[in-house]
Design a protein around this motif. Structure first.
Motif, PDB file in Angstrom:
ATOM      1  N   TYR A  22       0.822  -1.215   0.000  1.00 40.65           N
ATOM      2  CA  TYR A  22       0.000   0.000   0.000  1.00 40.65           C
ATOM      3  C   TYR A  22       0.851   1.259   0.000  1.00 40.65           C
ATOM      4  O   TYR A  22       0.391   2.334  -0.369  1.00 40.65           O
ATOM      5  CB  TYR A  22      -0.984   0.003   1.188  1.00 40.65           C
ATOM      6  CG  TYR A  22      -0.397   0.449   2.505  1.00 40.65           C
ATOM      7  CD1 TYR A  22       0.173  -0.463   3.378  1.00 40.65           C
ATOM      8  CD2 TYR A  22      -0.422   1.791   2.875  1.00 40.65           C
ATOM      9  CE1 TYR A  22       0.712  -0.051   4.583  1.00 40.65           C
ATOM     10  CE2 TYR A  22       0.119   2.208   4.089  1.00 40.65           C
ATOM     11  CZ  TYR A  22       0.685   1.280   4.937  1.00 40.65           C
ATOM     12  OH  TYR A  22       1.227   1.696   6.118  1.00 40.65           O
ATOM     13  N   HIS A 121       0.694  -6.712   5.216  1.00 42.58           N
ATOM     14  CA  HIS A 121       1.418  -5.561   5.776  1.00 42.58           C
ATOM     15  C   HIS A 121       0.400  -4.436   6.029  1.00 42.58           C
ATOM     16  O   HIS A 121       0.249  -3.522   5.205  1.00 42.58           O
ATOM     17  CB  HIS A 121       2.510  -5.122   4.801  1.00 42.58           C
ATOM     18  CG  HIS A 121       3.482  -4.115   5.360  1.00 42.58           C
ATOM     19  ND1 HIS A 121       4.853  -4.311   5.361  1.00 42.58           N
ATOM     20  CD2 HIS A 121       3.298  -2.899   5.921  1.00 42.58           C
ATOM     21  CE1 HIS A 121       5.453  -3.261   5.894  1.00 42.58           C
ATOM     22  NE2 HIS A 121       4.527  -2.387   6.247  1.00 42.58           N
ATOM     23  N   ASN A 165       3.298  -8.493   8.904  1.00 43.48           N
ATOM     24  CA  ASN A 165       4.231  -7.431   9.268  1.00 43.48           C
ATOM     25  C   ASN A 165       3.791  -6.740  10.552  1.00 43.48           C
ATOM     26  O   ASN A 165       2.646  -6.261  10.650  1.00 43.48           O
ATOM     27  CB  ASN A 165       4.298  -6.384   8.152  1.00 43.48           C
ATOM     28  CG  ASN A 165       5.269  -5.260   8.495  1.00 43.48           C
ATOM     29  OD1 ASN A 165       6.484  -5.468   8.489  1.00 43.48           O
ATOM     30  ND2 ASN A 165       4.750  -4.090   8.830  1.00 43.48           N
ATOM     31  N   ASN A 222       8.063  -6.121  14.878  1.00 40.39           N
ATOM     32  CA  ASN A 222       9.017  -5.044  15.142  1.00 40.39           C
ATOM     33  C   ASN A 222       9.618  -5.332  16.520  1.00 40.39           C
ATOM     34  O   ASN A 222       8.908  -5.275  17.530  1.00 40.39           O
ATOM     35  CB  ASN A 222       8.271  -3.698  15.133  1.00 40.39           C
ATOM     36  CG  ASN A 222       9.177  -2.519  15.405  1.00 40.39           C
ATOM     37  OD1 ASN A 222       9.866  -2.483  16.419  1.00 40.39           O
ATOM     38  ND2 ASN A 222       9.168  -1.548  14.517  1.00 40.39           N
ATOM     39  N   TYR A 297      14.258  -0.219  14.184  1.00 42.31           N
ATOM     40  CA  TYR A 297      14.602   1.184  13.940  1.00 42.31           C
ATOM     41  C   TYR A 297      15.386   1.777  15.106  1.00 42.31           C
ATOM     42  O   TYR A 297      16.330   2.503  14.908  1.00 42.31           O
ATOM     43  CB  TYR A 297      13.338   2.018  13.666  1.00 42.31           C
ATOM     44  CG  TYR A 297      12.739   1.688  12.317  1.00 42.31           C
ATOM     45  CD1 TYR A 297      13.154   2.351  11.171  1.00 42.31           C
ATOM     46  CD2 TYR A 297      11.779   0.685  12.182  1.00 42.31           C
ATOM     47  CE1 TYR A 297      12.636   2.035   9.925  1.00 42.31           C
ATOM     48  CE2 TYR A 297      11.260   0.359  10.938  1.00 42.31           C
ATOM     49  CZ  TYR A 297      11.688   1.034   9.815  1.00 42.31           C
ATOM     50  OH  TYR A 297      11.180   0.704   8.578  1.00 42.31           O
ATOM     51  N   GLN A 320       7.281   4.158  16.570  1.00 45.90           N
ATOM     52  CA  GLN A 320       8.666   3.934  17.000  1.00 45.90           C
ATOM     53  C   GLN A 320       9.025   4.764  18.219  1.00 45.90           C
ATOM     54  O   GLN A 320      10.168   4.732  18.670  1.00 45.90           O
ATOM     55  CB  GLN A 320       9.648   4.260  15.872  1.00 45.90           C
ATOM     56  CG  GLN A 320       9.355   3.576  14.556  1.00 45.90           C
ATOM     57  CD  GLN A 320       9.420   2.055  14.608  1.00 45.90           C
ATOM     58  OE1 GLN A 320       9.949   1.477  15.563  1.00 45.90           O
ATOM     59  NE2 GLN A 320       8.864   1.403  13.617  1.00 45.90           N
ATOM     60  N   GLU A 370      13.389  -4.617   8.066  1.00 48.63           N
ATOM     61  CA  GLU A 370      13.278  -3.163   7.954  1.00 48.63           C
ATOM     62  C   GLU A 370      14.310  -2.539   8.870  1.00 48.63           C
ATOM     63  O   GLU A 370      14.518  -3.000   9.996  1.00 48.63           O
ATOM     64  CB  GLU A 370      11.893  -2.632   8.358  1.00 48.63           C
ATOM     65  CG  GLU A 370      10.816  -2.855   7.334  1.00 48.63           C
ATOM     66  CD  GLU A 370       9.481  -2.245   7.720  1.00 48.63           C
ATOM     67  OE1 GLU A 370       9.451  -1.172   8.348  1.00 48.63           O
ATOM     68  OE2 GLU A 370       8.449  -2.874   7.384  1.00 48.63           O
ATOM     69  N   ILE A 421       8.652   5.651  -0.726  1.00 49.18           N
ATOM     70  CA  ILE A 421       7.267   5.209  -0.545  1.00 49.18           C
ATOM     71  C   ILE A 421       6.531   6.272   0.286  1.00 49.18           C
ATOM     72  O   ILE A 421       7.157   7.206   0.776  1.00 49.18           O
ATOM     73  CB  ILE A 421       7.192   3.839   0.172  1.00 49.18           C
ATOM     74  CG1 ILE A 421       8.123   3.799   1.397  1.00 49.18           C
ATOM     75  CG2 ILE A 421       7.597   2.714  -0.758  1.00 49.18           C
ATOM     76  CD1 ILE A 421       7.573   4.171   2.670  1.00 49.18           C
ATOM     77  N   SER A 423       5.146   7.340   3.696  1.00 47.12           N
ATOM     78  CA  SER A 423       5.370   6.888   5.070  1.00 47.12           C
ATOM     79  C   SER A 423       4.025   6.702   5.777  1.00 47.12           C
ATOM     80  O   SER A 423       2.991   7.156   5.290  1.00 47.12           O
ATOM     81  CB  SER A 423       6.247   7.891   5.826  1.00 47.12           C
ATOM     82  OG  SER A 423       5.462   8.928   6.339  1.00 47.12           O
ATOM     83  N   GLN A 426       3.898  10.591   7.716  1.00 46.42           N
ATOM     84  CA  GLN A 426       4.280  11.900   7.173  1.00 46.42           C
ATOM     85  C   GLN A 426       4.239  11.956   5.664  1.00 46.42           C
ATOM     86  O   GLN A 426       5.040  12.649   5.038  1.00 46.42           O
ATOM     87  CB  GLN A 426       5.668  12.304   7.683  1.00 46.42           C
ATOM     88  CG  GLN A 426       5.692  12.712   9.146  1.00 46.42           C
ATOM     89  CD  GLN A 426       6.011  11.557  10.083  1.00 46.42           C
ATOM     90  OE1 GLN A 426       6.272  10.445   9.639  1.00 46.42           O
ATOM     91  NE2 GLN A 426       5.977  11.788  11.369  1.00 46.42           N
TER      92      GLN A 426
END
Ligand code: BG6
Length: 470
Positions: A22, A121, A165, A222, A297, A320, A370, A421, A423, A426
């Motif tokens: 997406y 995802h 995901n 994650n 991340y 995050q 990721e 891509i 986000s 944002q």
């Protein structure tokens, strides 16, 4: 430990990059695709670009895969849009949608790039959401039928599969990530959804092994190390508690097929334990992953809760950013770490500790699916000088190599993202890719592809098998 010499990356290490359907594809209603929850979700105020066009990979995939090949990728992690192949989430497949992924996979294979396929995802078909989404146990059956379709269609060409995901982020940040608009903020409902997803995932893993005995499949949560804010034992308990609720609940469900005891105690204390039907625990125990994929991340730093509003970070719904929870843990800013332009802490060493901790607990091969730096890139005279991204990626790759030297089995690295891509928060202004997509938030321009400086740097990293990082 410090080594006089680090171990080399294995010769078959997968040097990849990632996207999700997406966020990259666009073509949101093209050729019979049904809407997903991400297509219909309410926009956030700073999330201007929508997903209708994204990077228009749906119409540019040949050009994009040629660029991935020039970059030297040996793997490409992408996701299938569930509602592109099954517009209603179940029932009749959409032949054009099914054909799109055949074409994409064929193109990858023709260029010697291993496809790593994520089945889901964030983009649950809206038709399923209308019927209750993951609140409804029927969605388990829909997911298993979808998984069967994917295995039967693409199983002869795809040998590495990812189930879901960031199931943990979908539960903990459901409003932002569109997994489940139907929770009404009720975490008891979310943990019921989580249970259904875990059962669906276990069934899909078992089915994969039945239909494709040679293939490998794993979850993609994650996962990040959680640090205590100080040596105060109360902070250490809080860090362990948050680790259990954020990380181990999901890893244990996927890998061991059972509920982590501390996480279960937390659910019990809150009155959020899910209904578990007869047979569910057997299903969970039977679903065995071949590896663990995870997105990383930054680490999170937490302290003991103080039982008041000070436990909560004021920094919103970003998946995050450590948030805090009254009675569980307090959000603490780690003053030793730099932050990126969006407030995310940057902790390359945390990559090493996270790899070590997961390996220690589960002893399954690991792949990072990721990791990357979101930034506002500027196109200047046809070039993007993203030395900040090179620096971020270099420091993380170094730490992967330290982890390999520590004895951790790591078989691949797929930074976020192969190409720019949209986000999650944002819009298009926050970019991650090695390849720039020339569009603004509203102004689509030509959507031309431009290789960033990080493209040329990663090209050398890959061709030198990680021996040339600077
Ligand atoms: C992960 C998601 O949580 O973080 C991606 O799997 C997402 O879909 C990525 O894009 C980066 O987050 P953001 O908010 O910068 O897009």
């Amino acid at each position: 430990m410090q080594y006089s010499q680090v171990s080399p990356f294995p010769s078959d290490f997968l040097w990849g990059a990632s996207t999700s359907a997406y966020q990259v594809e666009g073509g949101w209603d093209a050729d019979g695709k049904g809407p997903s929850v991400m297509d219909v979700r309410e926009r956030h105020s700073d999330d201007i670009a929508d997903f209708t066009v994204a990077a228009d990979h749906y119409h540019h995939y040949r050009e994009d895969v040629a660029l991935f090949a020039e970059l030297g990728l040996t793997a490409y992690r992408f996701s299938v849009s569930w509602s592109r192949v099954l517009p209603d989430g179940d029932g009749e497949p959409n032949p054009a949608g099914v054909a799109f992924y055949h074409n994409l996979i064929d193109e990858l294979v023709a260029h010697g790039i291993e496809p790593i396929l994520t089945m889901y995802h964030f983009d649950l078909p809206d038709a399923l959401d209308q019927r209750g989404g993951w609140n409804n146990r029927d969605t388990i059956d829909a997911f298993v039928a979808y998984a069967r379709l994917l295995f039967e269609e693409y199983g002869s060409k795809v040998s590495t599969w990812l189930t879901i995901n960031e199931q943990n982020m979908m539960i903990l940040h459901s409003q932002a990530l569109g997994s489940a608009g139907r929770n009404g903020g009720d975490m008891g409902v979310m943990y019921q959804q989580n249970h259904h997803m875990a059962v669906a995932q276990a069934k899909a893993m078992t089915l994969c092994h039945e239909i494709l005995p040679e293939a490998k499949i794993g979850p993609a949560p994650n996962i990040v190390s959680v640090y205590p804010a100080s040596p105060d034992p109360a902070d250490i308990v809080a860090a362990d508690d948050w680790d259990a609720v954020r990380n181990l609940l999901y890893l244990d469900l996927a890998v061991r097929g059972s509920y982590h005891p501390t996480a279960w105690a937390y659910l019990t204390e809150r009155g959020w334990t899910p209904d578990i039907l007869d047979g569910d625990l057997d299903t969970l125990a039977a679903g065995r992953p071949d590896f663990i994929a995870f997105n990383y991340y930054s680490t999170q730093t937490v302290g003991a809760p103080r039982g008041d509003g000070a436990d909560l970070s004021q920094r919103g719904e970003d998946q995050q950013i450590v948030r805090g929870e009254v009675g569980l843990y307090r959000a603490v800013k780690n003053e030793l770490l730099d932050t990126n332009a969006f407030g995310w802490e940057i902790d390359p060493v945390g990559m090493r500790t996270t790899l070590r901790r997961i390996w220690d607990r589960y002893r399954l091969p690991l792949i990072i699916t990721e990791n990357g730096l979101g930034a506002v890139d500027e196109l200047v005279d046809g070039r993007i000088h993203d030395d900040y991204r090179i620096d971020y990626l270099r420091r993380h790759i170094e730490q992967i190599q330290w982890a390999i030297s520590d004895g951790v089995e790591v078989f691949g690295y797929c930074p976020w993202t192969a190409i720019d891509i949209v986000s999650t928060h944002q819009g298009f202004k926050k970019r991650y890719g090695f390849i720039y997509v020339d569009r603004g938030e509203d102004d689509l321009r030509e959507l031309a592809r431009v290789k960033k400086d990080s493209f040329f740097w990663y090209q050398i990293v890959i061709s030198s098998q990680g021996s040339k990082l600077s």
